[in-house]
Design a protein around this motif. Structure first.
Motif, PDB file in Angstrom:
ATOM      1  N   TRP A 176     -16.815  42.050 -20.671  1.00  0.00           N
ATOM      2  CA  TRP A 176     -15.942  42.474 -19.532  1.00  0.00           C
ATOM      3  C   TRP A 176     -16.198  43.889 -19.304  1.00  0.00           C
ATOM      4  O   TRP A 176     -15.174  44.454 -19.208  1.00  0.00           O
ATOM      5  CB  TRP A 176     -14.472  41.717 -19.525  1.00  0.00           C
ATOM      6  N   SER A 179     -12.176  24.865 -19.643  1.00  0.00           N
ATOM      7  CA  SER A 179     -12.071  25.949 -18.810  1.00  0.00           C
ATOM      8  C   SER A 179     -10.733  26.335 -18.896  1.00  0.00           C
ATOM      9  O   SER A 179      -9.668  25.677 -19.543  1.00  0.00           O
ATOM     10  CB  SER A 179     -11.802  24.920 -17.506  1.00  0.00           C
ATOM     11  N   LEU A 203      -8.656  36.092 -14.828  1.00  0.00           N
ATOM     12  CA  LEU A 203      -9.871  35.511 -15.238  1.00  0.00           C
ATOM     13  C   LEU A 203      -9.851  34.059 -15.244  1.00  0.00           C
ATOM     14  O   LEU A 203      -8.864  33.599 -15.529  1.00  0.00           O
ATOM     15  CB  LEU A 203     -10.025  36.224 -16.644  1.00  0.00           C
ATOM     16  N   HIS A 204     -11.234  33.560 -14.729  1.00  0.00           N
ATOM     17  CA  HIS A 204     -11.306  32.193 -15.032  1.00  0.00           C
ATOM     18  C   HIS A 204     -12.444  32.156 -15.931  1.00  0.00           C
ATOM     19  O   HIS A 204     -13.461  32.693 -15.850  1.00  0.00           O
ATOM     20  CB  HIS A 204     -11.935  31.662 -13.518  1.00  0.00           C
ATOM     21  N   TYR A 205     -12.164  31.604 -17.243  1.00  0.00           N
ATOM     22  CA  TYR A 205     -13.187  31.320 -18.178  1.00  0.00           C
ATOM     23  C   TYR A 205     -13.715  29.864 -18.371  1.00  0.00           C
ATOM     24  O   TYR A 205     -12.998  29.175 -18.500  1.00  0.00           O
ATOM     25  CB  TYR A 205     -12.112  31.630 -19.442  1.00  0.00           C
ATOM     26  N   THR A 206     -14.737  29.756 -18.314  1.00  0.00           N
ATOM     27  CA  THR A 206     -15.352  28.333 -18.659  1.00  0.00           C
ATOM     28  C   THR A 206     -16.478  28.498 -19.620  1.00  0.00           C
ATOM     29  O   THR A 206     -17.043  29.655 -19.857  1.00  0.00           O
ATOM     30  CB  THR A 206     -16.095  27.793 -17.182  1.00  0.00           C
ATOM     31  N   ILE A 238     -21.224  30.540 -21.368  1.00  0.00           N
ATOM     32  CA  ILE A 238     -19.632  31.078 -21.383  1.00  0.00           C
ATOM     33  C   ILE A 238     -19.744  31.851 -19.877  1.00  0.00           C
ATOM     34  O   ILE A 238     -20.549  32.703 -19.624  1.00  0.00           O
ATOM     35  CB  ILE A 238     -19.137  31.717 -22.284  1.00  0.00           C
ATOM     36  N   ALA A 269     -13.195  34.107 -25.544  1.00  0.00           N
ATOM     37  CA  ALA A 269     -11.795  33.962 -25.304  1.00  0.00           C
ATOM     38  C   ALA A 269     -10.803  34.664 -26.236  1.00  0.00           C
ATOM     39  O   ALA A 269     -10.134  35.119 -26.008  1.00  0.00           O
ATOM     40  CB  ALA A 269     -11.476  32.398 -24.932  1.00  0.00           C
ATOM     41  N   ASP A 311      -5.068  25.885 -19.864  1.00  0.00           N
ATOM     42  CA  ASP A 311      -6.417  25.734 -20.229  1.00  0.00           C
ATOM     43  C   ASP A 311      -6.555  24.141 -20.310  1.00  0.00           C
ATOM     44  O   ASP A 311      -5.518  23.339 -20.436  1.00  0.00           O
ATOM     45  CB  ASP A 311      -7.030  26.011 -21.401  1.00  0.00           C
ATOM     46  N   ILE A 322     -17.291  33.969 -17.506  1.00  0.00           N
ATOM     47  CA  ILE A 322     -15.969  34.873 -17.209  1.00  0.00           C
ATOM     48  C   ILE A 322     -16.138  35.224 -15.621  1.00  0.00           C
ATOM     49  O   ILE A 322     -16.960  36.199 -15.468  1.00  0.00           O
ATOM     50  CB  ILE A 322     -15.860  35.790 -18.344  1.00  0.00           C
TER      51      ILE A 322
END
Length: 151
Positions: free
Chosen positions: A53, A120, A131-134, A144, A98, A111, A146
């Motif tokens: 990031w 997700s 943030l959207h984290y998948t 992954i 994460a 989540d 972000i």
């Protein structure tokens, strides 16, 4: 008669002006070229290599940076509308990045395990989530992604 003669005052001035003119042209052209090559690069979305990031933390071992192939993502990132970073890691490791984000102060706000191979989450330091984290299984690896607002 020597092969190399000392330039006259007028020749020195002309040479100096030519060098300055060349610098004035080459610096902006070099900047433009560097910038445009970044957006054509396969790693266009990674601003600071070796970090997660954009410098938040060192990149954990085993994560390989990549970027979405989508032209619309590329345009959004280039225009500053949004930000995205992608990483590949071997095996099914949906939380590896994460955990780093959590250690840097991001809180898990919501989540879900959408399927056995699709995780997700929304994370942030504040509400609403920043943030959207998948994490999705991609063959034997985990991809992954972000994403969030450009900073």
């Amino acid at each position: 008669m020597p092969w190399i003669m000392r330039p006259s005052r007028g020749q020195r001035r002309t040479l100096l002006l030519a060098l300055l003119g060349g610098a004035l042209v080459s610096v902006p052209v070099g900047w433009w070229l560097t910038d445009s090559l970044r957006w054509r690069s396969p790693l266009y979305c990674i601003e600071t290599l070796g970090t997660l990031w954009n410098g938040l933390a060192p990149l954990p071992a085993g994560l390989s940076p990549t970027c979405p192939d989508s032209q619309s993502y590329r345009q959004e990132v280039q225009s500053g509308e949004s930000r995205v970073e992608q990483y590949l890691v071997s095996g099914w490791q949906p939380l590896v990045a994460a955990q780093v984000l959590k250690a840097e102060g991001y809180v898990l706000l919501d989540d879900e395990l959408m399927a056995p191979d699709h995780y997700s989450a929304f994370m942030g330091r504040t509400v609403p989530a920043e943030l959207h984290y998948t994490a999705v299984r991609q063959g034997p690896d985990t991809l992954i992604t972000i994403s969030g607002a450009a900073q």
